[in-house]
Design a protein around this motif. Structure first.
Motif, PDB file in Angstrom:
ATOM      1  N   VAL A   1      47.529  35.999  35.999  1.00 42.18           N
ATOM      2  CA  VAL A   1      47.005  37.116  36.356  1.00 42.18           C
ATOM      3  C   VAL A   1      45.897  37.418  35.075  1.00 42.18           C
ATOM      4  O   VAL A   1      46.470  37.506  33.997  1.00 42.18           O
ATOM      5  CB  VAL A   1      47.348  38.283  36.858  1.00 42.18           C
ATOM      6  CG1 VAL A   1      46.437  39.637  37.016  1.00 42.18           C
ATOM      7  CG2 VAL A   1      48.369  38.243  38.120  1.00 42.18           C
TER       8      VAL A   1
ATOM      9  N   LYS B   1      42.153  39.365  33.468  1.00 46.87           N
ATOM     10  CA  LYS B   1      40.738  39.936  33.681  1.00 46.87           C
ATOM     11  C   LYS B   1      39.612  39.201  32.898  1.00 46.87           C
ATOM     12  O   LYS B   1      39.785  38.405  32.096  1.00 46.87           O
ATOM     13  CB  LYS B   1      40.809  41.426  32.951  1.00 46.87           C
ATOM     14  CG  LYS B   1      41.799  42.370  33.684  1.00 46.87           C
ATOM     15  CD  LYS B   1      41.741  43.613  33.328  1.00 46.87           C
ATOM     16  CE  LYS B   1      42.707  44.452  34.017  1.00 46.87           C
ATOM     17  NZ  LYS B   1      42.612  45.853  33.167  1.00 46.87           N
TER      18      LYS B   1
ATOM     19  N   LYS C   1      39.878  41.934  37.847  1.00 46.33           N
ATOM     20  CA  LYS C   1      41.429  41.068  38.060  1.00 46.33           C
ATOM     21  C   LYS C   1      41.232  40.014  38.741  1.00 46.33           C
ATOM     22  O   LYS C   1      40.679  39.735  39.730  1.00 46.33           O
ATOM     23  CB  LYS C   1      42.373  42.034  38.478  1.00 46.33           C
ATOM     24  CG  LYS C   1      43.587  41.585  38.544  1.00 46.33           C
ATOM     25  CD  LYS C   1      44.655  42.556  39.254  1.00 46.33           C
ATOM     26  CE  LYS C   1      45.865  42.245  39.375  1.00 46.33           C
ATOM     27  NZ  LYS C   1      46.999  43.024  39.866  1.00 46.33           N
TER      28      LYS C   1
END
Length: 97
Positions: free
Chosen positions: A39, A41, A47
């Motif tokens: 994960v 950004k 995200k």
């Protein structure tokens, strides 16, 4: 200078319940995939998520233990080496895994 080793450690979730087969010599083999997730950004702060799938093979007693206790979705940590296999497909192309 230290010699380089082909060593990897993966922590992820089983993408499938391990399939166990037996070789001609009687040794058991477990095959399954592991999904590793990441994960992050991006520059705008949005995200993002991605999953990579890794094909895993275990032999002998570890294959039996994994097959006994692990199911699709189970979290697992595996340590070993990365190898690439190649074969000629029926359509004449070279395939890699």
């Amino acid at each position: 200078m230290n010699s380089l080793r082909n060593s990897v450690r993966l922590i992820g979730n089983l993408g499938e319940t391990p399939k166990v087969t037996k070789l001609e010599n009687g040794k058991k083999v477990a095959n399954f995939s592991i999904a590793t997730n990441r994960v992050w950004k991006d520059a705008t702060g949005k995200k993002n998520e991605a999953a990579d799938y890794h094909n895993i093979v275990f032999y002998g007693k570890p294959a039996e233990i994994i097959a006994q206790y692990m199911r699709k979705g189970s979290t697992i940590m595996v340590e070993g080496r990365i190898t690439t296999r190649s074969w000629d497909a029926q359509d004449g192309t070279k395939r890699y895994r």
